[in-house]
Design an enzyme around this catalytic site. Sequence first.
Site, PDB file in Angstrom:
ATOM      1  N   CYS A 175      62.659   2.209  34.055  1.00 26.63           N
ATOM      2  CA  CYS A 175      63.566   1.118  33.694  1.00 26.63           C
ATOM      3  C   CYS A 175      63.379  -0.139  34.538  1.00 26.63           C
ATOM      4  CB  CYS A 175      65.005   1.601  33.780  1.00 26.63           C
ATOM      5  SG  CYS A 175      65.276   3.114  32.845  1.00 26.63           S
ATOM      6  N   HIS A 313      72.078  -4.233  36.479  1.00 24.00           N
ATOM      7  CA  HIS A 313      71.346  -3.173  35.790  1.00 24.00           C
ATOM      8  C   HIS A 313      72.317  -2.236  35.083  1.00 24.00           C
ATOM      9  CE1 HIS A 313      68.322  -0.172  34.908  1.00 24.00           C
ATOM     10  NE2 HIS A 313      69.060   0.747  35.507  1.00 24.00           N
ATOM     11  N   HIS A 350      70.771   0.462  26.531  1.00 25.44           N
ATOM     12  CA  HIS A 350      69.792   0.429  27.620  1.00 25.44           C
ATOM     13  C   HIS A 350      68.380   0.533  27.047  1.00 25.44           C
ATOM     14  CE1 HIS A 350      67.679   0.863  31.241  1.00 25.44           C
ATOM     15  NE2 HIS A 350      67.904   2.139  31.505  1.00 25.44           N
TER      16      HIS A 350
END
Length: 423
Positions: A175, A313, A350
């Site tokens: 990520c 995030h 996400h």
Amino acid sequence: MASRRVFITGLGLITSIGNDKAAVVESLRELRHGIVAYPPFNVAESPVRVLATVKDFEVDSLDFEDWRAPARYRIRREALRSLAPHGVYAWCAMQQCIEDSGLAETLMSHERTGLYAASGGSPALLHQSMDRMNRSGVMRCSPTGIVASIAGTLNFNLVAGFKILGASCGFSSACASSGHALGFAYDEIALGRQDRMFVVGGEDCNRESCLPFAAMRALSVQTDPAVASRPFDADRDGFVGTGGAVVALLESEESMRARGATAYCEFLGWGQGSDGHSVAMSHPDGAGLRVAMRRALAAAGVDASEVDYINAHATSTPIGDVSELRAIRAVFSDSAARPRVSSTKALTGHGLSLASVMEAAFCALAMREGFTPGSAHIRRLDPAAEGLAILRETLNEGPRIAMSNSSGFGGANVSLVFRSVDR
């Protein structure tokens, strides 16, 4: 050699909240999410029911001949046959970015123009290839099966398809991947090695790319799309998967001015740091992210008190959100000068490797359009966020200096710093 200034001068967006700048800006302003009940998850063996889908594309088939993109895009058959589903998204986002930036073909295909990309590959196509090989023999597999499915598929296909002649590379840090791609692309330009860099992030958006995270207990099991992704909410229970692609064009000040281009914002600098803690979970106190943020501020020549906004995030997982909140509290310790904080993943879900460049693009759009997106779906704020300026509604004022954070498996953390430009 003195470091050169770097700007973002073009964007292309294929996302769950819109497939162009106008649609994405409207969704961010209105806090309109892209999460839906996903039919392939509506089976007894799936604990997950929702996905932040990409609309107006048909790429679920394992046969590229069945794929469809919006009518404005054209992808040649010989190019299409070696793409993954997210390669289709990325090809269209590249076309958008080139058009948006006004970059001439002679500068696009130029030894001073490179491309860095990030994706996790295509699990669905990789499984198809392995299954066909095991059932029918290797010579019955598609000759483009490897380049369509493995983690480097984006850079393979885009560098060849758009005739990129400069630096090219693929990044794989989960990520944080496209955050690393942005950071190292910045370095290429700041150090004078390249004049322009395309940075691309993309992921498939289907059962195979998202559902395996349920085995890690990382996905939300909510059935209501409106509450499934809720970073910083005390009752959050995991993230919602998404896919798509975003492309950003980074450019030196000299190149930008020579061709009369307009900047979205200036990319001031970046930093990275590792947790050294767990293969899957963030350090409980955000140790590596603290390092990344402090290094980014130092590289950008910015004091913590000057940051107006942090695009966090925060994915909506119980552990990860608190880790980031603690890191932010430590770095921005002066309570009188704490920046506003939100997580746009409440809207988009996400995007894994895609997340960093997508959220950097959101910062760039917010700076140009004059707004700061809020953190949606918070009903009961986590007590861990007490004293931090969690922005819960859109602010009709753009940030002057913004930071964007990303964290990946193994405790890889990247922080990026941007500054608005006078228009």
